[in-house]
Design a protein around this motif. Structure first.
Motif, short mmCIF file in Angstrom:
data_model
loop_
_atom_site.label_atom_id
_atom_site.label_comp_id
_atom_site.label_asym_id
_atom_site.label_seq_id
_atom_site.Cartn_x
_atom_site.Cartn_y
_atom_site.Cartn_z
N ASP A 138 1.38 7.47 -6.46
CA ASP A 138 0.46 8.60 -6.62
C ASP A 138 1.18 9.92 -6.37
O ASP A 138 1.02 10.89 -7.12
N GLU A 169 -7.29 6.71 4.64
CA GLU A 169 -7.68 8.00 4.08
C GLU A 169 -7.01 8.22 2.73
O GLU A 169 -5.78 8.33 2.66
N GLU A 170 -7.80 8.27 1.69
CA GLU A 170 -7.28 8.53 0.36
C GLU A 170 -7.37 10.03 0.07
O GLU A 170 -8.25 10.73 0.61
N VAL A 219 -5.85 1.37 3.50
CA VAL A 219 -5.51 2.79 3.60
C VAL A 219 -6.72 3.51 4.17
O VAL A 219 -7.81 3.47 3.61
N LEU A 244 0.68 4.38 -2.70
CA LEU A 244 0.58 5.79 -2.32
C LEU A 244 1.76 6.59 -2.87
O LEU A 244 1.60 7.72 -3.33
N TRP A 300 -0.69 15.84 3.01
CA TRP A 300 -0.93 14.45 2.65
C TRP A 300 0.36 13.78 2.20
O TRP A 300 0.63 12.62 2.57
N GLU A 360 0.83 -1.21 0.00
CA GLU A 360 0.00 0.00 0.00
C GLU A 360 0.87 1.26 0.00
O GLU A 360 0.52 2.27 -0.63
#
Length: 197
Positions: free
Chosen positions: A85, A135-136, A133, A82, A151, A78
């Motif tokens: 991204d 909180e996206e 996860v 992230l 973030w 994960e």
């Protein structure tokens, strides 16, 4: 026959040792990247509140080392998603820049991919965990906004934490790696199912 078995055990321990060294190196690089990002964005050095983004079953003492590695492997997967991204967003904002800063992001990403491949070889058949996860990031977050920066800091804090946890666990792994159970306990399975997607 006996000699072949001994070589296999030594090979597995050797692989676990190399994986532990890789995790330690990556952990240090994640710390450096977090500091680099904070400095580049003039952000405070204090941790961002909100807890870790990636959630896994608790690493309780009753778990075997192999079960802990399986859980941490899920967390690292994960983290990589992230991180990908974040890199996509950073590339969009600094598309023409070829700096040490951008290279460090991609070095960490590549090293994390190698760590995932390496820890996968230590997993025990029949053991599968999934991380979640909590909180996206909203796809509408504006590039360069304070919310986006916070973030990104949280993603980097997760990377520091989970690579550190993996490094610490791997250092205690070699003596137990061949003795890991082939199936997870009923209690462990229930704990894993609670956070599955």
């Amino acid at each position: 026959m006996a000699g072949r078995g001994t070589n296999g055990r030594h090979g597995s321990r050797g692989h676990a040792g190399r994986t532990a060294a890789l995790a330690r190196l990556l952990h240090k690089e994640c710390i450096q990247l977090l500091e680099l990002y904070r400095n580049s964005e003039s952000l405070p050095s204090s941790p961002v509140d909100g807890g870790y983004l990636v959630s896994i079953p608790p690493l309780v003492p009753q778990l075997s080392d192999a079960e802990k590695i399986s859980i941490l492997h899920a967390a690292l997967k994960e983290c990589l998603r992230l991180l990908e991204d974040v890199i996509t967003r950073e590339d969009a904002e600094f598309s023409d820049e070829d700096s040490e800063y951008k290279r460090k992001w991609k070095t960490v990403r590549d090293r994390l991919g190698h760590l995932l491949a390496s820890t996968e070889q230590l997993l025990v058949e029949g053991q599968k965990f999934e991380a979640k996860v909590k909180e996206e990031l909203d796809g509408q977050a504006v590039s360069g906004s304070f919310r986006l920066k916070m973030w990104i800091v949280r993603v980097l804090q997760d990377l520091v934490h989970w690579t550190g946890q993996t490094s610490d666990t791997l250092r205690s792994l070699p003596a137990e790696v061949e003795k890991a159970p082939k199936t997870m306990s009923r209690r462990t399975r229930r704990g894993a199912e609670k956070i599955r997607k």
